[in-house]
Design a protein around this motif. Structure first.
Motif, PDB file in Angstrom:
ATOM      1  N   ARG A   1       0.844  -1.198   0.000  1.00 46.81           N
ATOM      2  CA  ARG A   1       0.000   0.000   0.000  1.00 46.81           C
ATOM      3  C   ARG A   1       0.880   1.250   0.000  1.00 46.81           C
ATOM      4  O   ARG A   1       0.877   2.046   0.930  1.00 46.81           O
ATOM      5  CB  ARG A   1      -0.942  -0.013   1.201  1.00 46.81           C
ATOM      6  N   HIS A   2       1.661   1.420  -1.063  1.00 48.80           N
ATOM      7  CA  HIS A   2       2.597   2.536  -1.158  1.00 48.80           C
ATOM      8  C   HIS A   2       1.832   3.859  -1.139  1.00 48.80           C
ATOM      9  O   HIS A   2       0.872   4.050  -1.869  1.00 48.80           O
ATOM     10  CB  HIS A   2       3.418   2.428  -2.439  1.00 48.80           C
ATOM     11  N   GLY A   3       2.284   4.769  -0.317  1.00 46.25           N
ATOM     12  CA  GLY A   3       1.635   6.060  -0.202  1.00 46.25           C
ATOM     13  C   GLY A   3       0.686   6.161   0.973  1.00 46.25           C
ATOM     14  O   GLY A   3       0.295   7.256   1.365  1.00 46.25           O
ATOM     15  N   ASP A   4       0.290   5.015   1.557  1.00 48.15           N
ATOM     16  CA  ASP A   4      -0.659   5.031   2.675  1.00 48.15           C
ATOM     17  C   ASP A   4       0.028   5.087   4.033  1.00 48.15           C
ATOM     18  O   ASP A   4      -0.607   5.433   5.036  1.00 48.15           O
ATOM     19  CB  ASP A   4      -1.553   3.778   2.650  1.00 48.15           C
ATOM     20  N   ILE A   5       1.311   4.735   4.084  1.00 50.23           N
ATOM     21  CA  ILE A   5       1.974   4.589   5.380  1.00 50.23           C
ATOM     22  C   ILE A   5       2.014   5.899   6.147  1.00 50.23           C
ATOM     23  O   ILE A   5       1.687   5.959   7.338  1.00 50.23           O
ATOM     24  CB  ILE A   5       3.399   4.020   5.194  1.00 50.23           C
ATOM     25  N   GLY A   6       2.388   6.996   5.472  1.00 53.96           N
ATOM     26  CA  GLY A   6       2.447   8.292   6.134  1.00 53.96           C
ATOM     27  C   GLY A   6       1.079   8.740   6.632  1.00 53.96           C
ATOM     28  O   GLY A   6       0.941   9.255   7.749  1.00 53.96           O
ATOM     29  N   MET A   7       0.052   8.546   5.807  1.00 54.44           N
ATOM     30  CA  MET A   7      -1.306   8.929   6.193  1.00 54.44           C
ATOM     31  C   MET A   7      -1.776   8.136   7.411  1.00 54.44           C
ATOM     32  O   MET A   7      -2.332   8.686   8.368  1.00 54.44           O
ATOM     33  CB  MET A   7      -2.268   8.689   5.020  1.00 54.44           C
ATOM     34  N   LEU A   8      -1.540   6.831   7.394  1.00 55.11           N
ATOM     35  CA  LEU A   8      -1.953   5.991   8.523  1.00 55.11           C
ATOM     36  C   LEU A   8      -1.164   6.336   9.780  1.00 55.11           C
ATOM     37  O   LEU A   8      -1.725   6.372  10.881  1.00 55.11           O
ATOM     38  CB  LEU A   8      -1.751   4.515   8.170  1.00 55.11           C
ATOM     39  N   ALA A   9       0.128   6.598   9.619  1.00 58.55           N
ATOM     40  CA  ALA A   9       0.956   6.939  10.782  1.00 58.55           C
ATOM     41  C   ALA A   9       0.447   8.219  11.441  1.00 58.55           C
ATOM     42  O   ALA A   9       0.348   8.301  12.672  1.00 58.55           O
ATOM     43  CB  ALA A   9       2.415   7.094  10.356  1.00 58.55           C
ATOM     44  N   ASN A  10       0.106   9.222  10.646  1.00 61.39           N
ATOM     45  CA  ASN A  10      -0.422  10.467  11.212  1.00 61.39           C
ATOM     46  C   ASN A  10      -1.778  10.239  11.872  1.00 61.39           C
ATOM     47  O   ASN A  10      -2.081  10.836  12.907  1.00 61.39           O
ATOM     48  CB  ASN A  10      -0.545  11.527  10.117  1.00 61.39           C
ATOM     49  N   HIS A  11      -2.595   9.365  11.291  1.00 58.73           N
ATOM     50  CA  HIS A  11      -3.885   9.029  11.904  1.00 58.73           C
ATOM     51  C   HIS A  11      -3.683   8.401  13.279  1.00 58.73           C
ATOM     52  O   HIS A  11      -4.325   8.794  14.266  1.00 58.73           O
ATOM     53  CB  HIS A  11      -4.655   8.066  11.001  1.00 58.73           C
ATOM     54  N   PHE A  12      -2.765   7.436  13.368  1.00 55.06           N
ATOM     55  CA  PHE A  12      -2.526   6.776  14.652  1.00 55.06           C
ATOM     56  C   PHE A  12      -1.888   7.739  15.657  1.00 55.06           C
ATOM     57  O   PHE A  12      -2.136   7.636  16.865  1.00 55.06           O
ATOM     58  CB  PHE A  12      -1.645   5.547  14.463  1.00 55.06           C
ATOM     59  N   SER A  13      -1.075   8.675  15.174  1.00 60.10           N
ATOM     60  CA  SER A  13      -0.489   9.666  16.072  1.00 60.10           C
ATOM     61  C   SER A  13      -1.587  10.496  16.726  1.00 60.10           C
ATOM     62  O   SER A  13      -1.546  10.756  17.934  1.00 60.10           O
ATOM     63  CB  SER A  13       0.478  10.573  15.297  1.00 60.10           C
ATOM     64  N   ARG A  14      -2.571  10.916  15.935  1.00 64.83           N
ATOM     65  CA  ARG A  14      -3.684  11.686  16.499  1.00 64.83           C
ATOM     66  C   ARG A  14      -4.542  10.821  17.411  1.00 64.83           C
ATOM     67  O   ARG A  14      -4.951  11.247  18.490  1.00 64.83           O
ATOM     68  CB  ARG A  14      -4.539  12.274  15.367  1.00 64.83           C
ATOM     69  N   PHE A  15      -4.802   9.590  16.973  1.00 67.32           N
ATOM     70  CA  PHE A  15      -5.705   8.706  17.718  1.00 67.32           C
ATOM     71  C   PHE A  15      -5.141   8.344  19.088  1.00 67.32           C
ATOM     72  O   PHE A  15      -5.816   8.465  20.118  1.00 67.32           O
ATOM     73  CB  PHE A  15      -5.957   7.439  16.898  1.00 67.32           C
ATOM     74  N   TYR A  16      -3.874   7.929  19.124  1.00 69.04           N
ATOM     75  CA  TYR A  16      -3.294   7.461  20.383  1.00 69.04           C
ATOM     76  C   TYR A  16      -2.817   8.598  21.281  1.00 69.04           C
ATOM     77  O   TYR A  16      -2.562   8.382  22.470  1.00 69.04           O
ATOM     78  CB  TYR A  16      -2.151   6.484  20.121  1.00 69.04           C
ATOM     79  N   SER A  17      -2.686   9.806  20.729  1.00 70.37           N
ATOM     80  CA  SER A  17      -2.267  10.919  21.574  1.00 70.37           C
ATOM     81  C   SER A  17      -3.284  11.175  22.683  1.00 70.37           C
ATOM     82  O   SER A  17      -2.914  11.571  23.791  1.00 70.37           O
ATOM     83  CB  SER A  17      -2.097  12.185  20.729  1.00 70.37           C
ATOM     84  N   GLN A  18      -4.549  10.932  22.402  1.00 72.68           N
ATOM     85  CA  GLN A  18      -5.575  11.139  23.416  1.00 72.68           C
ATOM     86  C   GLN A  18      -5.448  10.104  24.533  1.00 72.68           C
ATOM     87  O   GLN A  18      -5.630  10.411  25.705  1.00 72.68           O
ATOM     88  CB  GLN A  18      -6.950  11.061  22.764  1.00 72.68           C
ATOM     89  N   GLU A  19      -5.127   8.872  24.159  1.00 71.15           N
ATOM     90  CA  GLU A  19      -4.955   7.808  25.162  1.00 71.15           C
ATOM     91  C   GLU A  19      -3.722   8.059  26.021  1.00 71.15           C
ATOM     92  O   GLU A  19      -3.750   7.878  27.249  1.00 71.15           O
ATOM     93  CB  GLU A  19      -4.835   6.462  24.451  1.00 71.15           C
ATOM     94  N   ILE A  20      -2.624   8.496  25.382  1.00 73.53           N
ATOM     95  CA  ILE A  20      -1.353   8.654  26.084  1.00 73.53           C
ATOM     96  C   ILE A  20      -1.294   9.971  26.849  1.00 73.53           C
ATOM     97  O   ILE A  20      -0.568  10.105  27.831  1.00 73.53           O
ATOM     98  CB  ILE A  20      -0.190   8.536  25.065  1.00 73.53           C
ATOM     99  N   GLY A  21      -2.089  10.963  26.410  1.00 72.47           N
ATOM    100  CA  GLY A  21      -2.092  12.248  27.091  1.00 72.47           C
ATOM    101  C   GLY A  21      -1.003  13.180  26.605  1.00 72.47           C
ATOM    102  O   GLY A  21      -0.539  14.052  27.349  1.00 72.47           O
ATOM    103  N   ARG A  22      -0.574  13.006  25.334  1.00 72.75           N
ATOM    104  CA  ARG A  22       0.403  13.912  24.746  1.00 72.75           C
ATOM    105  C   ARG A  22      -0.180  14.477  23.463  1.00 72.75           C
ATOM    106  O   ARG A  22      -1.086  13.903  22.872  1.00 72.75           O
ATOM    107  CB  ARG A  22       1.720  13.176  24.430  1.00 72.75           C
ATOM    108  N   ARG A  23       0.354  15.599  23.023  1.00 81.84           N
ATOM    109  CA  ARG A  23      -0.119  16.176  21.768  1.00 81.84           C
ATOM    110  C   ARG A  23       0.296  15.281  20.603  1.00 81.84           C
ATOM    111  O   ARG A  23       1.342  14.631  20.649  1.00 81.84           O
ATOM    112  CB  ARG A  23       0.462  17.566  21.562  1.00 81.84           C
ATOM    113  N   PRO A  24      -0.503  15.249  19.526  1.00 87.63           N
ATOM    114  CA  PRO A  24      -0.082  14.496  18.338  1.00 87.63           C
ATOM    115  C   PRO A  24       1.238  15.029  17.816  1.00 87.63           C
ATOM    116  O   PRO A  24       1.502  16.232  17.897  1.00 87.63           O
ATOM    117  CB  PRO A  24      -1.207  14.761  17.328  1.00 87.63           C
ATOM    118  N   ARG A  25       2.065  14.133  17.321  1.00 86.16           N
ATOM    119  CA  ARG A  25       3.353  14.542  16.777  1.00 86.16           C
ATOM    120  C   ARG A  25       3.451  14.143  15.312  1.00 86.16           C
ATOM    121  O   ARG A  25       2.913  13.104  14.911  1.00 86.16           O
ATOM    122  CB  ARG A  25       4.507  13.888  17.566  1.00 86.16           C
TER     123      ARG A  25
END
Length: 441
Positions: free
Chosen positions: A312-336
Motif C-alpha cells: 500500500r505505497h503512499g498510505d503509510i504516512g497517512m496511517l501513521a499520522n492518523h494513529f499519532s492523532r488517535f493514540y495521543s488522546q490515550e497517552i495524554g500527549r499532543r499528536p506529533r
C-alpha cells in the motif's frame, strides 16, 4: 468590488489585564478576537488560541489538555514571572503549546508568534485531531485500498456470506464492520467472535448459548453470540481455528437458519448475515482434514482479500499520522508529526505485522519522542544509517533506487500525482509509466 480577506480568529482564554490591553492592536492587525473563561469555552472554535496559564491549570491540567486537543489548533501560553518558576511548567508548556510569552508583553513579538502559529495551524489542518469518525474507516489512497472500497460498496448490500482473507494485521475486522455499516442491516447488531481466542470447552456455549442447568455452573439461561446477532451481522474471525465439532454445528446453523442452546431442545430461528475471516490457507487445511470442505463452500460465496501494508505505497504516512492523532488522546500527549528520517525508515520497512504493527510502533513513538517530531529510533526502526545491503549489479542498484524514490515520493504526496512527478523531475506520463514498471499503486 474586491472582498476584504477573511479575519483570522483568536480566542483568548482566562485573559488578564495585559491581555485586554493587547487586544485593540491585534484587532487592528486583522484578528477577530473573542475571549472566554476556560469553563465557558464550550464548542467555540479559533484559528489560534491564547491562554493565560495559572497555577490551578497546572494542578488540574485535564481541562487545558482537553481544550487544546478538541480545538485542533495551535495555542500560545501567557505566563506571569511567578508561574514561570513553578515546577514542571516548562515540560507542560513544551508538550502542549506552540509557544509562550511572559508578562509584560513584547507586542511586536506577540504579533509575529501569532502569525507563525496561524500558519502552522493552517499547514497542519485545523481540526485534524477530530478522529472519532475516521477511527472506523478504511483510510488510504493507494490502489489496493481504492479497489477494496469499491468492492465493498458492491458487496455490502447483498445478503451472501463473505470470506475475508489476508495476513494478520491487515484490517479484516475493519472490513467486516465496513460491510455491516454499508448494509441494510446497519441499524442492527454487529457481533464479532474470535474463534481462536475462546477456550475450546466454552465455544459451544459462547456461540449457541445454554439453558439453565445445562452443565455445572450454568445457573441461568445464556443467550449465545449467534442469537445475539439476530437481524444483524455475525463476524466469525479466525474461522480456521474453529474445532471440527463446532464446524459441524456451525454448518447445520448455516443450512437450517436456526440454533439450539446447549441443554435445550427447542429450535430458535436466527436471521443473520455471516462474515468470516482467516489468515490461514483454508484449502491446505481441508487437505489435511482440519477444515470441513462443505463449510468452506458455505462461507466462501463471495471473497475479499486485504492487501499487506508493504503493497500500500503512499498510505503509510497517512496511517501513521492518523494513529499519532488517535493514540495521543490515550497517552495524554499532543499528536506529533514524523521527521524525514522516520518517514524514510517507515518507507523502507517491510511491515510483517502490517497495519497493526504500524499502530503499535506509532504508539511507542508517541511515548518515547522527546522533541516535537517522532524519530526513526522512537519507532524502533533504523534511520539513514541502516545496515548496508549486499553487493549487487549496477542495474540492480538503479532499479532499487528508482523504486525507492517512487515509494518515498508517494509517502509524502500520494494525494497529488502532478506534484509527485515534479518532485522527481519527470513528466506525469513518465511518472505513471514508472509506477506501472515497478507495479506500484
Amino acid at each position: 468590488m474586491i472582498e476584504s480577506p477573511a479575519l483570522r480568529s483568536l480566542l483568548v482564554v482566562d485573559p488578564c489585564d495585559d491581555c485586554h490591553r493587547l487586544l485593540p492592536g491585534l484587532k487592528a492587525a486583522g484578528w477577530a478576537v473573542d475571549s472566554s473563561t476556560l469553563a465557558a469555552v464550550g464548542e467555540r472554535t479559533c484559528d489560534v488560541g491564547l491562554l493565560r496559564l495559572q497555577p490551578f491549570h497546572l494542578e488540574r491540567p485535564e481541562a487545558v489538555k482537553e481544550l487544546i486537543t478538541r480545538s485542533g489548533t495551535e495555542w500560545i501560553a501567557v505566563l506571569s514571572p511567578e508561574v514561570l518558576l513553578l515546577q514542571n511548567v516548562g515540560d507542560f508548556v513544551c508538550e502542549w503549546f506552540f509557544d509562550f510569552h511572559t508578562l509584560p508583553f513584547d507586542v511586536s513579538r506577540v504579533q509575529v508568534t501569532l502569525g507563525r502559529a496561524f500558519g502552522m495551524a493552517r499547514l497542519r489542518g485545523k481540526g485534524a485531531t477530530q478522529v472519532h469518525d475516521s477511527a472506523h474507516e478504511l483510510l488510504g489512497d493507494s490502489r489496493p485500498i481504492r479497489e477494496l472500497r469499491k468492492l465493498l460498496a458492491k458487496l455490502a448490500p447483498t445478503e451472501s456470506p463473505i470470506l475475508i482473507r489476508g495476513d494478520s494485521g491487515t484490517g479484516k475486522e475493519l472490513v467486516a464492520k465496513t460491510l455491516h455499516r454499508q448494509s441494510q442491516r446497519h441499524a442492527k447488531p454487529f457481533v464479532a467472535i474470535n474463534c481462536g481466542a475462546i477456550p475450546e470447552h466454552l465455544i459451544q456455549s459462547e456461540l449457541f448459548g445454554h439453558e439453565k442447568g445445562a452443565f455445572t455452573g450454568a445457573h441461568q439461561r445464556k443467550v449465545g453470540r449467534i442469537e445475539a446477532a439476530h437481524g444483524g451481522t455475525l463476524f466469525l474471525d479466525e474461522i480456521g481455528d474453529l474445532p471440527m465439532e463446532l464446524q459441524a454445528n456451525l454448518l447445520r446453523f448455516l443450512q437450517e437458519k436456526h440454533i439450539e442452546r446447549v441443554g435445550g431442545c427447542q429450535p430458535i430461528p436466527v436471521d443473520v448475515r455471516v462474515l468470516a475471516a482467516t489468515h490461514v490457507d483454508l484449502e491446505a487445511a481441508i487437505e489435511k482434514g482440519l477444515f470441513r470442505e462443505d463449510l468452506y463452500y458455505r462461507l466462501n460465496v463471495l471473497q475479499v482479500l486485504t492487501a499487506p501494508l508493504r503493497d500500500r505505497h503512499g498510505d503509510i504516512g497517512m496511517l501513521a499520522n492518523h494513529f499519532s492523532r488517535f493514540y495521543s488522546q490515550e497517552i495524554g500527549r499532543r499528536p506529533r508529526s514524523f521527521s524525514d528520517d522516520a518517514l524514510d525508515a517507515m518507507g523502507k520497512h517491510g511491515w510483517p505485522g502490517n497495519v497493526r504493527e504500524l499502530a503499535n510502533r506509532v504508539r511507542r513513538g508517541l511515548v518515547l519522542a522527546e522533541g516535537r517530531q517522532i524519530e526513526a529510533d522512537d519507532l524502533g526502526l533504523q534511520g539513514r544509517q541502516a545496515i548496508a545491503l549486499p553487493m549487487a549489479t549496477l542495474e540492480d542498484y538503479k532499479h532499487r533506487a528508482e523504486r525507492q524514490a517512487l515509494c518515498d515520493v508517494l509517502n509524502r504526496h500520494s494525494d497529488n500525482m502532478s506534484l509527485a512527478a515534479r518532485v522527481l523531475g519527470v513528466s506525469r506520463p513518465t511518472f505513471y509509466r514508472l509506477l506501472h514498471k515497478h507495479q506500484i499503486r
